[in-house]
Design an enzyme around this catalytic site. Structure first.
Site, short mmCIF file in Angstrom:
data_model
loop_
_atom_site.label_atom_id
_atom_site.label_comp_id
_atom_site.label_asym_id
_atom_site.label_seq_id
_atom_site.Cartn_x
_atom_site.Cartn_y
_atom_site.Cartn_z
N ASP A 1 23.19 14.06 34.73
CA ASP A 1 22.19 14.22 33.80
C ASP A 1 22.52 12.99 32.72
O ASP A 1 23.59 13.06 32.07
CB ASP A 1 22.11 15.45 33.15
CG ASP A 1 20.59 15.55 32.21
OD1 ASP A 1 19.62 14.59 32.56
OD2 ASP A 1 20.38 16.33 31.67
N ARG B 1 23.06 17.38 13.06
CA ARG B 1 23.91 16.38 11.88
C ARG B 1 23.44 15.81 11.03
O ARG B 1 23.61 14.53 10.96
CB ARG B 1 24.78 15.39 12.83
CG ARG B 1 25.66 16.04 14.06
CD ARG B 1 26.67 15.20 14.94
NE ARG B 1 25.99 14.13 15.08
CZ ARG B 1 25.43 13.61 16.20
NH1 ARG B 1 25.51 14.69 17.10
NH2 ARG B 1 24.74 12.81 16.55
N ASP C 1 14.56 19.91 33.08
CA ASP C 1 16.13 20.15 32.82
C ASP C 1 16.09 21.11 31.60
O ASP C 1 16.30 21.19 30.50
CB ASP C 1 16.87 18.98 32.24
CG ASP C 1 18.20 19.27 32.34
OD1 ASP C 1 18.80 20.35 33.04
OD2 ASP C 1 19.08 18.58 31.54
N GLU D 1 13.25 19.91 28.92
CA GLU D 1 13.64 18.67 28.81
C GLU D 1 12.75 17.65 29.87
O GLU D 1 13.14 17.95 31.12
CB GLU D 1 15.07 18.29 28.94
CG GLU D 1 15.72 18.88 27.63
CD GLU D 1 17.18 18.39 27.63
OE1 GLU D 1 17.83 17.78 28.54
OE2 GLU D 1 17.74 18.42 26.40
N GLU E 1 12.18 14.92 32.02
CA GLU E 1 12.98 13.56 32.42
C GLU E 1 12.54 13.06 33.77
O GLU E 1 11.70 13.55 34.36
CB GLU E 1 14.28 14.13 32.61
CG GLU E 1 15.16 14.78 31.59
CD GLU E 1 16.31 15.11 31.58
OE1 GLU E 1 17.28 14.46 32.49
OE2 GLU E 1 17.04 15.95 30.93
N LYS F 1 22.34 24.84 30.70
CA LYS F 1 21.63 24.17 31.54
C LYS F 1 21.85 24.63 32.86
O LYS F 1 20.60 24.35 33.74
CB LYS F 1 22.33 22.82 31.48
CG LYS F 1 22.42 21.95 30.06
CD LYS F 1 21.19 21.62 29.81
CE LYS F 1 21.02 20.36 28.43
NZ LYS F 1 20.05 19.60 28.31
N THR G 1 17.38 23.73 37.13
CA THR G 1 16.68 22.44 36.86
C THR G 1 15.60 22.08 37.78
O THR G 1 15.79 22.35 39.05
CB THR G 1 17.75 21.35 36.89
OG1 THR G 1 18.95 21.70 36.20
CG2 THR G 1 17.06 20.07 36.67
N GLU H 1 12.77 18.87 19.73
CA GLU H 1 12.13 17.85 18.66
C GLU H 1 10.65 17.88 18.23
O GLU H 1 10.47 17.95 17.16
CB GLU H 1 12.15 16.66 19.51
CG GLU H 1 13.56 16.15 19.72
CD GLU H 1 13.76 14.99 20.99
OE1 GLU H 1 13.47 14.02 20.74
OE2 GLU H 1 13.68 15.43 22.18
N GLN I 1 23.66 26.72 24.58
CA GLN I 1 24.47 25.45 24.63
C GLN I 1 24.96 25.11 23.19
O GLN I 1 26.01 24.59 23.25
CB GLN I 1 23.26 24.53 24.67
CG GLN I 1 23.76 23.05 24.91
CD GLN I 1 22.53 22.03 25.00
OE1 GLN I 1 21.40 22.30 25.29
NE2 GLN I 1 22.68 20.63 24.95
N HIS J 1 15.39 10.47 21.56
CA HIS J 1 15.79 11.56 21.79
C HIS J 1 17.16 11.72 21.04
O HIS J 1 17.37 12.79 20.38
CB HIS J 1 15.88 11.96 23.18
CG HIS J 1 16.46 13.35 23.47
ND1 HIS J 1 15.82 14.43 23.30
CD2 HIS J 1 17.62 13.62 24.09
CE1 HIS J 1 16.83 15.35 23.34
NE2 HIS J 1 17.80 15.18 24.09
N THR K 1 16.42 13.37 28.61
CA THR K 1 14.96 13.93 27.88
C THR K 1 14.40 12.42 27.39
O THR K 1 14.91 11.32 26.86
CB THR K 1 15.14 14.49 26.65
OG1 THR K 1 15.95 15.79 27.05
CG2 THR K 1 13.96 14.95 26.14
N ARG L 1 19.07 26.50 24.20
CA ARG L 1 19.68 25.69 23.00
C ARG L 1 20.65 26.51 22.28
O ARG L 1 21.58 26.04 21.78
CB ARG L 1 18.63 25.42 21.89
CG ARG L 1 17.39 24.44 22.52
CD ARG L 1 18.07 23.11 22.95
NE ARG L 1 17.20 22.20 23.70
CZ ARG L 1 17.49 21.18 24.31
NH1 ARG L 1 18.61 20.95 24.58
NH2 ARG L 1 16.51 20.51 24.53
#
Lengths: 399, 399
Positions: B116, B132, B221, B187, B189, B241, B245, B346, B228, B123, B332, B225
């Site tokens: 992946d 952050r 995917d 996600e 993808e 994850k 999938t 997001e 993770q 993204h 993503t 969260r």
């Protein structure tokens, strides 16, 4: 006591009996068991009706046999032990013994998914000190769960396969440069091979470890430290590891390791319920790392913080399924002493303290032509010592 | 123009012809091609001598067919086009058409390794801002190489497979707690499926993309969260994850996408040589994300910073081999606007800004019973529009 010449008293006596896949005399690859310096042709034995395993022994990998489950694994092991100890079977079985030096050993199982853990407290602590000096060596999550990640199953190779030095992007003062890795390293690990699958959405308990895991291999998780350092944030190691992972040609069945289980280090803080294994047991595997024939380290597997049963329970706690052929490795095995570390990153403390090899040669990381061989022994049944299959590889220059 | 009723003018006309594997009428799984609302039984067509593919079309997965290589892929596609357009073939071919609503679609290929990537600038930038805040949204390595990691191949499931909400350790104020994920996400993808393998130790150039890659799937995917966030340092995503999938049941061959290639975003700073693809091309796939039937986002794949040819070259630059069935996903897909993002992380800006679904329902992350469906269209040959196979899944409560 076996009637096979030279096997008794060796580390491959009748209490060991690891499984492999071999080619001999131009015939199709087939499953065998090592006894002394011979391989017992199990495909031939099954074809002759000497052992029964639903035809699974006639295949070119261990996967079909590993799917059968523990009662069948134990029954086949008992039968093979009979064949090799009772002289009444000698006439029928002896023609099925092939000298080890006449065979070529193949990758013994088809790898489904490959997971690599990070379960040595000493290794994780050393890496933390080398890369994050002055900060706590372990990250906050480390004592709460066995950290792990998926590696590349397609580049798992059998012991003896040469390793081409990988190229890639390495960090430089003026940005990344492309070229061969200049910090090529090893990781001495122990791998666990899954036989019995589990369904998607279900969890495998710590108590079900021996129902699912068939056996053990030695692993060298070759690592390009410069490539890894540049790429690994935020999603973890990728090309720094994926060029090759070597495993031993012999899979030691768990049934050979019943006397090797020992209490694992106490865990503080206490772990959450799904990780609580009672008894909390590791394996007393004594690993030896040789660099160009020189013994440079003796990592003690019994010091691992997280046990293989905990790793398996963690791997599946989110409902991830297991497949036959899944391989999960312990992570680098390092004990508390410098002479017990499982990587050259640690042995040379980030490359700052070269080691002296024979003939006055100095090393920090691997040079082209270098050979690394990892071996291990364990307490076997009946007071014997058994050997795990070695894992060895030689570095070839970059292409 | 095809003689198959209803196919012309649909998004599954003769310029599309994606491959899948289906079960019908209790018979063995077999390969088919979708045309309109029918599936052409290619196993039957090959058995009848209507198309030649070395027997590979009679298998239960696409893998053997994908191994054959581009000249064969193109020849089969041309022949299938002939069969479906020339009325002279109608009498022989029509009995091999099965109504789509009578078949069950299976995972179309056996996944070898699953990688992946993380190749959408928008993204990666959004995630950086959410996790952050106040720091540069992209890490220093991001514009130099396509960041990626290995996922779990064994839990790749076909569209329609329900997804059991995963449990695991989540961070808490007083340390980690165990329980079902409370921040379950998607996600959106695009995945690339490798047909032709490459040997260990060799690099695959950006120019060889179309020699190795057979086709394209849509990918969801699924991501927990909270799991993770707690586990991912320092080795990347693992259990957050690996529970599932989802991929579309239809693999769109690259030959159907020749008109969908468009210039990819300019890359600054310039990339190192092995990543320089000329022409530097992405794919104009227009993705739609539906949450419980409500269209919530339209991620534009053409905005991806790293192209699939660059991803393939990067994946192999260290000498890692390719196997038939390798799947690598884009990461993503998010465009510059809020309505173009490929994750609910997001869309709801870390859960801080709920979205309004139909009937007044509000959502941050996925609730049990929610269904997410991802579709996409692309410019097809001859001015047509073609659809990629949808990928859909419904969340089941934790076990």
């Amino acid at each position: 006591m076996t009637w096979v010449a030279g096997a008794d008293g060796s580390a491959y006596g009748v209490t060991n009996l690891p499984y492999g896949v071999f080619v001999h005399d131009g015939r199709e690859p087939r499953i065998g068991v090592r006894i002394g310096d011979f391989v017992l042709d199990l495909a031939g034995a099954e074809a002759a009706g000497l052992v029964l395993a639903a035809g699974a022994l006639g295949r070119p990998t261990l996967n079909d046999f590993m799917t059968l489950g523990r009662p069948q694994w134990t029954a086949v092991r008992q039968r093979v032990t009979e064949l090799l100890t009772d002289v009444a079977h000698r006439a029928a079985v002896e023609p099925l013994l092939v000298p080890l030096d006449e065979v070529r050993l193949l990758l013994p199982f088809e790898v489904a998914d490959y997971v690599d853990f990070y379960s040595s407290e000493h290794h994780a602590g050393n890496v933390g000190q080398i890369f994050r000096p002055g900060q706590p060596p372990l990250l906050p999550n480390w004592r709460h769960l066995p950290i792990g990640y998926h590696g590349r199953a397609g580049t798992v190779v059998v012991s003896g396969t040469p390793v081409v030095r990988p190229s890639g992007q390495r960090p430089g003062a003026d940005g990344p440069t492309y070229g061969p890795s200049a910090r090529l390293d090893i990781e001495a690990e122990v791998g666990f091979v899954v036989g019995v699958p589990s369904p998607l959405g279900a969890q495998v308990s710590v108590d079900d470890f021996t129902d699912h895991v068939f056996g053990v291999v030695l692993v060298n998780d070759w690592s390009a430290r410069d490539i890894q350092a540049w790429e690994y944030q935020p999603l973890g190691p990728f090309l720094g590891k994926s060029f090759a992972t070597s495993v031993s040609a012999w899979v030691t069945p768990l049934d050979a390791l019943t006397d090797a289980f020992v209490p694992a280090p106490e865990q503080e803080p206490p772990v959450v319920d799904y990780l609580r294994d009672v008894p909390h047991r590791g394996l007393d595997l004594r690993i030896v790392v040789e660099w160009n024939g020189e013994r440079v380290s003796e990592p003690p597997f019994a010091t691992m913080y997280w046990t293989p049963a905990q790793q398996l329970a963690h791997l599946t706690v989110n409902g991830a399924s297991l497949r036959t052929g899944d391989l999960y490795a312990s992570g680098t095995v390092s004990g508390p002493e410098r002479g017990q570390v499982g990587s050259f990153l640690e042995l040379t403390w980030g490359g700052a303290e070269p080691v002296q090899l024979g003939g006055g040669e100095q090393r920090t990381f691997l040079e082209d032509g270098d050979t690394v061989t990892i071996t291990a022994t364990a307490p076997g049944p009946d007071g014997t010592t058994i050997a795990l299959g070695e894992v060895t590889g030689t570095i070839l220059p970059p292409r």
